[in-house]
Design a protein around this motif. Structure first.
Motif, short mmCIF file in Angstrom:
data_model
loop_
_atom_site.label_atom_id
_atom_site.label_comp_id
_atom_site.label_asym_id
_atom_site.label_seq_id
_atom_site.Cartn_x
_atom_site.Cartn_y
_atom_site.Cartn_z
N ALA A 42 0.83 -1.21 0.00
CA ALA A 42 0.00 0.00 0.00
C ALA A 42 0.86 1.26 0.00
O ALA A 42 0.53 2.25 -0.67
CB ALA A 42 -0.92 -0.01 1.22
N TYR A 43 1.98 1.22 0.69
CA TYR A 43 2.88 2.38 0.74
C TYR A 43 3.48 2.67 -0.64
O TYR A 43 3.61 3.84 -1.03
CB TYR A 43 3.98 2.13 1.75
N ALA A 44 3.82 1.63 -1.38
CA ALA A 44 4.37 1.83 -2.73
C ALA A 44 3.35 2.51 -3.63
O ALA A 44 3.70 3.40 -4.44
CB ALA A 44 4.79 0.48 -3.31
N SER A 45 2.08 2.14 -3.50
CA SER A 45 1.04 2.79 -4.30
C SER A 45 0.86 4.25 -3.88
O SER A 45 0.66 5.13 -4.72
CB SER A 45 -0.28 2.03 -4.15
N LEU A 46 0.92 4.50 -2.57
CA LEU A 46 0.80 5.88 -2.08
C LEU A 46 1.92 6.76 -2.63
O LEU A 46 1.67 7.89 -3.09
CB LEU A 46 0.82 5.86 -0.56
N VAL A 47 3.12 6.25 -2.59
CA VAL A 47 4.27 7.03 -3.07
C VAL A 47 4.18 7.29 -4.56
O VAL A 47 4.62 8.34 -5.05
CB VAL A 47 5.58 6.29 -2.72
N SER A 48 3.60 6.37 -5.33
CA SER A 48 3.50 6.57 -6.78
C SER A 48 2.54 7.70 -7.13
O SER A 48 2.66 8.30 -8.21
CB SER A 48 3.04 5.26 -7.43
N ILE A 49 1.59 8.00 -6.25
CA ILE A 49 0.64 9.09 -6.53
C ILE A 49 1.21 10.45 -6.13
O ILE A 49 0.89 11.48 -6.75
CB ILE A 49 -0.69 8.83 -5.78
N GLU A 50 2.06 10.48 -5.14
CA GLU A 50 2.54 11.73 -4.55
C GLU A 50 3.13 12.72 -5.57
O GLU A 50 2.84 13.92 -5.49
CB GLU A 50 3.56 11.41 -3.46
N PRO A 51 3.95 12.28 -6.55
CA PRO A 51 4.52 13.28 -7.48
C PRO A 51 3.49 14.02 -8.31
O PRO A 51 3.81 15.09 -8.86
CB PRO A 51 5.44 12.42 -8.37
N HIS A 52 2.27 13.51 -8.42
CA HIS A 52 1.25 14.16 -9.25
C HIS A 52 0.48 15.25 -8.51
O HIS A 52 -0.36 15.93 -9.11
CB HIS A 52 0.25 13.11 -9.77
N LEU A 53 0.75 15.43 -7.22
CA LEU A 53 0.02 16.42 -6.45
C LEU A 53 0.40 17.86 -6.84
O LEU A 53 -0.47 18.72 -6.96
CB LEU A 53 0.28 16.21 -4.95
N HIS A 54 1.68 18.13 -6.97
CA HIS A 54 2.18 19.48 -7.27
C HIS A 54 1.66 20.49 -6.24
O HIS A 54 1.10 21.53 -6.57
CB HIS A 54 1.77 19.92 -8.68
N LEU A 55 1.83 20.15 -4.96
CA LEU A 55 1.34 21.05 -3.92
C LEU A 55 2.07 22.38 -3.91
O LEU A 55 1.52 23.39 -3.44
CB LEU A 55 1.50 20.37 -2.55
N ASP A 56 3.29 22.41 -4.44
CA ASP A 56 4.03 23.68 -4.47
C ASP A 56 3.44 24.65 -5.49
O ASP A 56 3.73 25.84 -5.45
CB ASP A 56 5.50 23.41 -4.78
N LYS A 57 2.59 24.16 -6.39
CA LYS A 57 1.97 25.02 -7.40
C LYS A 57 0.47 25.13 -7.18
O LYS A 57 -0.28 25.48 -8.10
CB LYS A 57 2.24 24.46 -8.80
N LEU A 58 0.03 24.85 -5.98
CA LEU A 58 -1.40 24.79 -5.71
C LEU A 58 -2.04 26.17 -5.66
O LEU A 58 -3.18 26.34 -6.08
CB LEU A 58 -1.64 24.06 -4.39
#
Length: 409
Positions: A159-175
């Motif tokens: 489950a952690y590997a799946s969580l980490v794979s989504i994280e780069p798509h957040l772009h929280l720095d450009k929110l």
């Protein structure tokens, strides 16, 4: 202390990432209008402006509400407001088609103030969603590190590997934009991604809860098994004392060629091994309680019996050592220590192999001699027989006896 990311620092104070719903730059509205609206045209104009503004807010709120309602994994304290917003939207649409009255204008202003409260609540709730996304990975890692059982840890790591794979798509720095506002599409996209990440984090937390429950259950089963074993041992000792049987008699009872004393002390050693493991190691390293409460003592008794046979038949151990405390102490150590047991077994194996290898050349030599004897040709030895001599007394005249000689005279 580790500093949070830049955009989070900006969001803490004094800037908070606001959701760009409707016209955020419009002036603050009062509950009722502070100026007198007397002319019909003036009321009509204010009413239509207020209706248009509320309609825009409601459309944005319906979109954002749908995104929040479809994110249950985030566990937010939010109630679906879709029915309420649709009802308000129908109401202001009806007012727009009706005659422009001061009562309708006041009602529209009340609706606008209610929507402003909802927007303020969402602007307070949205940063919580963002903050959870920032620290979700670190929190998940800490949870996984506290999972003991291997099966539960592996499930959590998947489950952690799946969580980490989504994280780069957040772009929280450009929110947020330069004004600290977040557009409705960006907010909805962020919530959808964080909801998927939260699903995997919830799986990690579920594995952690199952691990803790399994540890608690294992601890209870081990303690119960140890208590039952101890009670049985005490009951046996009490029963033997009532029967008047002494230790010298009991330890000498033979079971399949093994003295009862060896079996008893190996069992006591196995019981001590379980206590030692339970005291020194975490409960999740026990694995199955059945293995330690039943299999471990039985294994200790069987290994002690086998080693006893090897000792008494392969070594020069006198009767005093066999029947005294030496073999009982060895039996206790066999039950207590796996390393000691397997060390003795390895030594016995080495001794047996050396013995076989030492006797092998003699056996091979005997086999070779037998093969050579079988391969030699069979020869018949004829012993020479001397010819039977013919009697020579027939050719020699026998002189007359003295009687005949006397008669002849």
């Amino acid at each position: 202390m580790k500093q949070p990311p830049t955009f989070i620092q900006q969001a803490i104070t004094p800037f908070v990432p606001n959701i760009n719903i409707g016209k955020n730059s419009r002036p603050q509205k009062a509950l009722f209008s502070t100026r007198s609206l007397e002319g019909a045209n003036e009321i009509e104009t204010s009413l239509q402006e207020q209706i248009a503004e509320n309609r825009a807010d409601l459309n944005d709120l319906l979109l954002f509400n749908k995104s929040m309602a479809n994110a249950p994994a985030l566990g937010l304290d939010y109630e679906n407001q879709e029915a309420k917003y649709k009802e308000l939207l129908n109401e202001i649409n009806a007012m727009g088609a009706a005659a422009a009255t001061k009562e309708n204008l006041n009602r529209v202003i009340l609706i606008s103030n209610e929507l402003d409260l909802d927007i303020a609540m969402l602007n307070a709730l949205f940063p919580q969603v963002v903050y959870r996304g920032v620290y979700m990975r670190q929190v998940s890692e800490n949870i996984i590190n506290n999972i003991g059982y291997e099966d539960n840890r592996e499930d959590a790591q998947v489950a952690y590997a799946s969580l980490v794979s989504i994280e780069p798509h957040l772009h929280l720095d450009k929110l947020t934009d330069a004004n600290g506002n977040t557009s409705i599409p960006a907010a909805m996209r962020t919530i959808a991604l964080l909801n998927e990440m939260a699903k995997f984090q919830n799986k990690i937390e579920k594995s952690y809860e199952e691990d803790k429950a399994l540890q608690y259950s294992t601890k209870k089963r081990v303690l119960a098994g140890l208590a039952i074993t101890l009670v049985v041992m005490i009951a046996i000792i009490v029963a033997i004392s009532f029967l008047g049987q002494g230790w010298q008699t009991i330890k000498g009872i033979m079971v399949l060629g093994i003295p009862m004393g060896v079996l008893i002390w190996s069992f006591i050693g196995s019981f001590a091994a379980v206590l030692e493991q339970f005291y020194k190691k975490p409960v999740y390293e026990f694995g199955s309680a059945l293995k330690w409460i039943i299999i471990r003592p039985v294994m200790g008794v069987v290994m002690a019996a086998g080693i006893y046979l090897a000792f008494t038949n392969g070594f020069n151990i006198n009767a005093a050592e066999r029947e005294g405390g030496f073999m009982l102490f060895i039996a206790f150590l066999i039950g207590l220590s796996d390393a000691f047991t397997f060390g003795i077994i390895d030594k016995l194996k080495t001794t047996a192999i050396d013995s076989v290898q030492a006797s092998a050349p003699k056996q091979q030599q005997q086999q070779q001699q037998q093969q050579q004897q079988q391969q030699l040709p069979v020869t018949t030895i004829v012993q020479p027989v001397a010819p039977t001599p013919e009697p020579i007394m027939n050719d020699i005249e026998v002189p007359p006896s003295f009687d005949e000689f006397d008669e002849g005279k």
